[in-house]
Design a protein around this motif. Structure first.
Motif, PDB file in Angstrom:
ATOM      1  N   ASN A  16       0.790  -1.239   0.000  1.00 26.74           N
ATOM      2  CA  ASN A  16       0.000   0.000   0.000  1.00 26.74           C
ATOM      3  C   ASN A  16       0.818   1.282   0.000  1.00 26.74           C
ATOM      4  N   ALA A  17       2.111   1.178   0.052  1.00 26.42           N
ATOM      5  CA  ALA A  17       2.965   2.366   0.139  1.00 26.42           C
ATOM      6  C   ALA A  17       3.056   3.077  -1.210  1.00 26.42           C
ATOM      7  N   MET A  18       3.562   4.277  -1.173  1.00 24.78           N
ATOM      8  CA  MET A  18       3.907   5.012  -2.377  1.00 24.78           C
ATOM      9  C   MET A  18       5.396   4.757  -2.635  1.00 24.78           C
ATOM     10  N   PRO A  19       5.831   4.778  -3.881  1.00 26.52           N
ATOM     11  CA  PRO A  19       7.254   4.547  -4.164  1.00 26.52           C
ATOM     12  C   PRO A  19       8.183   5.474  -3.381  1.00 26.52           C
ATOM     13  N   ILE A  20       7.791   6.715  -3.179  1.00 30.31           N
ATOM     14  CA  ILE A  20       8.635   7.655  -2.425  1.00 30.31           C
ATOM     15  C   ILE A  20       8.828   7.173  -0.992  1.00 30.31           C
ATOM     16  N   ASP A  21       7.797   6.544  -0.411  1.00 32.19           N
ATOM     17  CA  ASP A  21       7.903   6.004   0.947  1.00 32.19           C
ATOM     18  C   ASP A  21       8.936   4.874   1.004  1.00 32.19           C
ATOM     19  N   VAL A  22       8.966   4.073  -0.041  1.00 28.68           N
ATOM     20  CA  VAL A  22       9.934   2.976  -0.121  1.00 28.68           C
ATOM     21  C   VAL A  22      11.348   3.546  -0.213  1.00 28.68           C
ATOM     22  N   VAL A  23      11.522   4.561  -1.054  1.00 29.45           N
ATOM     23  CA  VAL A  23      12.844   5.184  -1.193  1.00 29.45           C
ATOM     24  C   VAL A  23      13.302   5.759   0.140  1.00 29.45           C
ATOM     25  N   GLU A  24      12.402   6.392   0.875  1.00 32.36           N
ATOM     26  CA  GLU A  24      12.755   6.972   2.174  1.00 32.36           C
ATOM     27  C   GLU A  24      13.316   5.909   3.116  1.00 32.36           C
ATOM     28  N   LYS A  25      12.764   4.703   3.073  1.00 35.90           N
ATOM     29  CA  LYS A  25      13.250   3.627   3.946  1.00 35.90           C
ATOM     30  C   LYS A  25      14.699   3.259   3.638  1.00 35.90           C
ATOM     31  N   PHE A  26      15.078   3.316   2.373  1.00 34.47           N
ATOM     32  CA  PHE A  26      16.417   2.882   1.975  1.00 34.47           C
ATOM     33  C   PHE A  26      17.437   4.007   1.919  1.00 34.47           C
ATOM     34  N   THR A  27      16.973   5.247   2.035  1.00 34.61           N
ATOM     35  CA  THR A  27      17.907   6.383   1.992  1.00 34.61           C
ATOM     36  C   THR A  27      17.896   7.160   3.300  1.00 34.61           C
ATOM     37  N   ASP A  28      17.313   6.580   4.338  1.00 37.89           N
ATOM     38  CA  ASP A  28      17.215   7.254   5.636  1.00 37.89           C
ATOM     39  C   ASP A  28      16.587   8.637   5.501  1.00 37.89           C
ATOM     40  N   ASN A  29      15.488   8.689   4.746  1.00 37.27           N
ATOM     41  CA  ASN A  29      14.722   9.927   4.514  1.00 37.27           C
ATOM     42  C   ASN A  29      15.538  11.014   3.825  1.00 37.27           C
ATOM     43  N   ASN A  30      16.577  10.621   3.106  1.00 43.23           N
ATOM     44  CA  ASN A  30      17.435  11.579   2.413  1.00 43.23           C
ATOM     45  C   ASN A  30      17.096  11.567   0.920  1.00 43.23           C
ATOM     46  N   ILE A  31      15.957  12.162   0.578  1.00 41.31           N
ATOM     47  CA  ILE A  31      15.500  12.199  -0.810  1.00 41.31           C
ATOM     48  C   ILE A  31      16.193  13.351  -1.530  1.00 41.31           C
ATOM     49  N   ARG A  32      16.953  12.980  -2.566  1.00 43.82           N
ATOM     50  CA  ARG A  32      17.659  13.989  -3.351  1.00 43.82           C
ATOM     51  C   ARG A  32      16.910  14.214  -4.657  1.00 43.82           C
TER      52      ARG A  32
END
Length: 108
Positions: A16-32
């Motif tokens: 049910n997540a959004m792709p951005i939520d998945v990225v946040e998990k793997f980048t420690d909320n460091n979205i560039r």
């Protein structure tokens, strides 16, 4: 393979997540900006189910999170999974067993 990719709780999150939520998990909320560009490149493709996309994103960022990568690699991987007709989480989980660097090398 990243152990988290097979964790039942994480797989449930991917449902049910959004792709951005998945990225946040793997980048420690460091979205560039790079992540935003890569995610935009797959956001309108609509060839894979949303939960499969989330596992694809997790697979990609479990390897490339917090490092510089070719911004087109996520889209190449997306198209590769679409060409393999990945429709279920089980199929997606099987795809995560492939060596991502080898797959991307053959797609370039």
């Amino acid at each position: 393979m990243n152990k988290q990719l097979t964790d039942p709780e994480f797989l449930s999150f991917c449902e049910n997540a959004m792709p951005i939520d998945v990225v946040e998990k793997f980048t420690d909320n460091n979205i560039r900006g790079l992540e935003n560009i890569a995610l935009r490149s797959i956001s309108t493709r609509n060839k894979l189910p949303a939960n499969v996309v989330n596992l694809l994103v997790a697979y990609f960022y479990s390897h490339y999170g917090n490092q510089v990568y070719n911004r087109n690699d996520l889209a190449r991987l997306y198209d590769y999974w679409a060409s393999k007709d990945v429709r279920t989480m089980t199929q997606a989980a099987e795809m995560t067993n492939e060596d991502i660097e080898e797959v991307l090398k053959t797609l370039k």
